[in-house]
Design a protein around this motif. Structure first.
Motif, mmCIF file in Angstrom:
data_model
loop_
_atom_site.group_PDB
_atom_site.id
_atom_site.type_symbol
_atom_site.label_atom_id
_atom_site.label_comp_id
_atom_site.label_asym_id
_atom_site.label_seq_id
_atom_site.Cartn_x
_atom_site.Cartn_y
_atom_site.Cartn_z
ATOM 1 N N VAL A 184 46.882 36.217 -20.866
ATOM 2 C CA VAL A 184 47.009 37.671 -21.021
ATOM 3 C C VAL A 184 48.483 38.068 -20.959
ATOM 4 C CG1 VAL A 184 46.454 39.904 -19.992
ATOM 5 C CG2 VAL A 184 44.719 38.100 -20.059
ATOM 6 N N ALA A 185 49.206 37.485 -20.015
ATOM 7 C CA ALA A 185 50.605 37.874 -19.793
ATOM 8 C C ALA A 185 51.488 37.593 -20.998
ATOM 9 C CB ALA A 185 51.155 37.157 -18.561
ATOM 10 N N ILE A 186 51.245 36.472 -21.685
ATOM 11 C CA ILE A 186 52.114 36.128 -22.825
ATOM 12 C C ILE A 186 51.452 36.436 -24.165
ATOM 13 C CG2 ILE A 186 53.351 34.397 -21.468
ATOM 14 C CD1 ILE A 186 51.439 32.800 -24.026
ATOM 15 N N GLN A 187 50.238 37.006 -24.117
ATOM 16 C CA GLN A 187 49.488 37.376 -25.322
ATOM 17 C C GLN A 187 49.345 36.186 -26.275
ATOM 18 O OE1 GLN A 187 50.316 41.324 -27.002
ATOM 19 N NE2 GLN A 187 51.718 41.712 -25.302
ATOM 20 N N ALA A 188 48.749 35.128 -25.756
ATOM 21 C CA ALA A 188 48.598 33.885 -26.514
ATOM 22 C C ALA A 188 47.630 34.056 -27.675
ATOM 23 C CB ALA A 188 48.108 32.774 -25.593
ATOM 24 N N ASP A 189 48.007 33.497 -28.822
ATOM 25 C CA ASP A 189 47.096 33.411 -29.969
ATOM 26 C C ASP A 189 46.288 32.118 -29.929
ATOM 27 O OD1 ASP A 189 47.833 35.810 -31.514
ATOM 28 O OD2 ASP A 189 49.783 34.831 -31.669
ATOM 29 N N VAL A 190 46.915 31.068 -29.413
ATOM 30 C CA VAL A 190 46.290 29.742 -29.345
ATOM 31 C C VAL A 190 46.671 29.141 -28.000
ATOM 32 C CG1 VAL A 190 46.170 27.425 -30.365
ATOM 33 C CG2 VAL A 190 46.501 29.422 -31.848
ATOM 34 N N GLU A 191 45.713 28.453 -27.362
ATOM 35 C CA GLU A 191 46.060 27.662 -26.181
ATOM 36 C C GLU A 191 45.644 26.224 -26.409
ATOM 37 O OE1 GLU A 191 45.920 27.414 -21.310
ATOM 38 O OE2 GLU A 191 44.676 28.929 -22.309
ATOM 39 N N LEU A 192 46.528 25.303 -26.029
ATOM 40 C CA LEU A 192 46.286 23.876 -26.176
ATOM 41 C C LEU A 192 45.923 23.269 -24.825
ATOM 42 C CD1 LEU A 192 49.430 23.012 -28.331
ATOM 43 C CD2 LEU A 192 47.141 23.626 -29.148
ATOM 44 N N GLY A 193 45.135 22.211 -24.872
ATOM 45 C CA GLY A 193 44.796 21.506 -23.639
ATOM 46 C C GLY A 193 43.881 20.341 -23.928
ATOM 47 N N GLY A 194 43.678 19.509 -22.920
ATOM 48 C CA GLY A 194 42.732 18.414 -23.046
ATOM 49 C C GLY A 194 41.303 18.916 -22.949
ATOM 50 N N THR A 195 40.357 18.059 -23.291
ATOM 51 C CA THR A 195 38.949 18.456 -23.240
ATOM 52 C C THR A 195 38.519 18.807 -21.822
ATOM 53 O OG1 THR A 195 38.392 16.090 -23.126
ATOM 54 C CG2 THR A 195 38.253 17.154 -25.278
ATOM 55 N N ASP A 196 39.211 18.268 -20.825
ATOM 56 C CA ASP A 196 38.858 18.580 -19.442
ATOM 57 C C ASP A 196 39.276 19.995 -19.047
ATOM 58 O OD1 ASP A 196 41.579 18.038 -19.553
ATOM 59 O OD2 ASP A 196 41.634 16.980 -17.629
ATOM 60 N N GLN A 197 40.051 20.667 -19.908
ATOM 61 C CA GLN A 197 40.529 22.016 -19.626
ATOM 62 C C GLN A 197 39.681 23.103 -20.281
ATOM 63 O OE1 GLN A 197 43.386 23.205 -17.793
ATOM 64 N NE2 GLN A 197 43.100 21.192 -16.883
ATOM 65 N N LYS A 198 38.567 22.741 -20.895
ATOM 66 C CA LYS A 198 37.817 23.699 -21.698
ATOM 67 C C LYS A 198 37.399 24.929 -20.887
ATOM 68 C CE LYS A 198 34.047 24.123 -25.036
ATOM 69 N NZ LYS A 198 33.047 23.388 -25.853
ATOM 70 N N PHE A 199 36.900 24.748 -19.682
ATOM 71 C CA PHE A 199 36.465 25.883 -18.868
ATOM 72 C C PHE A 199 37.630 26.840 -18.629
ATOM 73 C CE2 PHE A 199 35.592 28.217 -15.031
ATOM 74 C CZ PHE A 199 34.230 28.478 -15.063
ATOM 75 N N ASN A 200 38.790 26.280 -18.284
ATOM 76 C CA ASN A 200 39.960 27.113 -18.003
ATOM 77 C C ASN A 200 40.419 27.868 -19.249
ATOM 78 O OD1 ASN A 200 39.860 25.999 -15.463
ATOM 79 N ND2 ASN A 200 41.593 24.641 -15.744
ATOM 80 N N LEU A 201 40.418 27.187 -20.401
ATOM 81 C CA LEU A 201 40.855 27.824 -21.642
ATOM 82 C C LEU A 201 39.916 28.951 -22.048
ATOM 83 C CD1 LEU A 201 42.694 25.320 -21.655
ATOM 84 C CD2 LEU A 201 42.250 25.069 -24.100
ATOM 85 N N LEU A 202 38.622 28.723 -21.894
ATOM 86 C CA LEU A 202 37.654 29.760 -22.241
ATOM 87 C C LEU A 202 37.762 30.956 -21.292
ATOM 88 C CD1 LEU A 202 34.506 27.607 -23.096
ATOM 89 C CD2 LEU A 202 36.054 28.761 -24.692
ATOM 90 N N THR A 203 38.129 30.706 -20.046
ATOM 91 C CA THR A 203 38.351 31.813 -19.118
ATOM 92 C C THR A 203 39.469 32.713 -19.623
ATOM 93 O OG1 THR A 203 37.585 30.501 -17.229
ATOM 94 C CG2 THR A 203 38.967 32.415 -16.734
ATOM 95 N N GLY A 204 40.480 32.115 -20.236
ATOM 96 C CA GLY A 204 41.562 32.904 -20.826
ATOM 97 C C GLY A 204 41.042 33.837 -21.907
ATOM 98 N N ARG A 205 40.108 33.353 -22.731
ATOM 99 C CA ARG A 205 39.518 34.199 -23.769
ATOM 100 C C ARG A 205 38.808 35.399 -23.135
ATOM 101 N NH1 ARG A 205 38.268 32.295 -28.991
ATOM 102 N NH2 ARG A 205 36.186 33.234 -28.901
ATOM 103 N N ASP A 206 38.047 35.147 -22.057
ATOM 104 C CA ASP A 206 37.315 36.231 -21.397
ATOM 105 C C ASP A 206 38.266 37.292 -20.851
ATOM 106 O OD1 ASP A 206 34.968 34.873 -21.941
ATOM 107 O OD2 ASP A 206 34.849 33.941 -19.954
#
Length: 406
Positions: A184-206
């Motif tokens: 939210v703070a940097i207004q990301a269009d895309v976030e990269l990460g490993g498959t183990d980060q999926k929960f965290n990345l999806l939280t960013g979308r929410d």
């Protein structure tokens, strides 16, 4: 200079991606970017919990490099604040909390090594203490209200710990929310990460939706196995190739990988074109000795991470002289290592294989530099090793053992 056509960008960016939410959204963002001339903001967050990078860490870095080469803005989030909590992903227990000074020192070392992968001078580098540290308790309470305990327990690691009766500390629930707040703070269009980060990345979308922002695309790259071909590449397991390794060590460790990892390492750890990798794969399927292809892989890894072709050639020559020209004895006895003991501390490994008479002697030998695994020196008696069948242990100048996992 304008952006490449969207289909060409997607062809490059989707290589090696094993999960994405969603490709159609990425296409739409790229089309809008090309029409307006505005680069996408591509986020990668790292917590500086350690000082040194392995090749496993380079997979999302290399994806970020592709975005940069296509003209997009890479934003590297140094999690100096989240690292004081520690990401619980994949953990059976809480991570130790670091001090602010430790995280800053580790971050400096991280950037120094990341420069072997991409141009760090072109990164937008942000520290998440910039927006997390000023939060009041009321802010934190409002953030906590954006999720539920039931939702957090959907995470596999939390659920497993809960079912096994292991402690889950309240502060660990804040980690995904803090990582999402970064987006939210940097207004990301895309976030990269490993498959183990999926929960965290999806939280960013929410959290972005809640803040009235367009949700980020989540692009996930695989967690590549380490030298044992089983566990995630990790310094704690000793099954890694480090960016701080010299060319000979890089080459020697590459030569120890199972043949099944050759193509994967070419794909995720080198700049070798895909067509060339396919030729290597076809050659092995048609009977070429995998050892020869593995040597090419070793040279490619060395040159990908900051060393010259000459240094790669010299590393290969030194390795061949040491391991392929009869310098090892022909009658190396087999030594049994129970699979139930792995990973195993280096000193105990010497004792159970009878290469050292006692733990005290094993520790002394290791500290004096007299213990190697496939020619790679182990200097920490407490180092956790995951050895595999066929590897050669050497203790001192004359004691050898060829590992058999029992």
């Amino acid at each position: 200079m304008g952006f490449l056509p969207v289909d060409e960008q997607l062809q490059i960016l989707m290589r090696g991606v094993v999960d994405i939410v969603s490709e159609e959204e990425l296409r739409q963002k790229l089309e809008r970017s090309r029409a307006t001339g505005r680069p996408l903001r591509v986020k990668l967050g790292i917590d500086p919990t350690g000082k040194d990078l392995t090749l496993g860490h380079t997979v999302p870095l290399r994806k970020m490099k592709q975005f940069m080469e296509l003209g997009h803005q890479a934003v590297l989030i140094i999690g100096d604040y989240t690292a004081t909590i520690g990401d619980p992903t994949g953990r059976n227990e809480a991570r130790p909390q670091l001090t602010h000074e430790q995280t800053r020192a580790n971050a400096a070392r991280y950037l120094e090594q990341a420069a072997r992968v991409l141009d760090v001078t072109k990164l937008e580098i942000r520290y998440n203490s910039e927006w997390l540290a000023p939060m009041t308790f009321a802010d934190v309470t409002r953030l906590a209200a954006k999720s539920t305990v039931a939702h957090m327990l959907e995470r596999e690691d939390f659920r497993k710990r809960y079912e096994e009766g292991r402690p889950i500390y309240i502060h660990e629930f804040f980690y995904p929310l803090m990582q999402g707040t970064d987006s939210v703070a940097i207004q990301a269009d895309v976030e990269l990460g490993g498959t183990d980060q999926k929960f965290n990345l999806l939280t960013g979308r929410d959290l972005q939706r809640d803040a009235g922002q367009e949700p980020q695309v989540c692009m996930m790259t695989p967690i590549v196995e380490g030298l044992d071909g089983v566990e995630k590449m990790s310094k704690s397991l000793g099954n890694y190739i480090g960016l701080d390794h010299d060319p000979l060590e890089m080459f020697g460790r590459t030569m120890s990988i199972p043949d099944t990892l050759i193509v994967k390492y070419f794909t995720y750890f080198t700049d070798v074109p895909e067509a060339e990798i396919q030729r290597y794969q076809a050659a092995m399927e048609q009977g070429e000795n995998p050892m020869e292809v593995k040597k090419r892989l070793g040279r490619a890894i060395i040159t990908t991470y900051g060393y010259s072709e000459e240094e790669a050639r010299q590393a290969e020559e030194r390795w061949v002289a040491q391991f392929s020209r009869g310098e090892l004895p022909d009658d190396i006895p087999e030594v049994a290592v129970p699979a139930s003991e792995l990973p195993i501390q280096a000193a105990r490994l010497l004792v159970i294989t009878n290469l050292a008479p006692s733990m005290g002697e094993a520790r002394r030998l290791i500290q004096q530099g007299g213990f190697t695994v496939d020619g790679e020196k182990v200097t920490d008696p407490r180092a956790e090793l995951t050895v595999r069948t066929g590897q050669v242990l050497r203790a001192g100048k004359r004691k050898y053992g060829r590992v058999v996992i029992s």
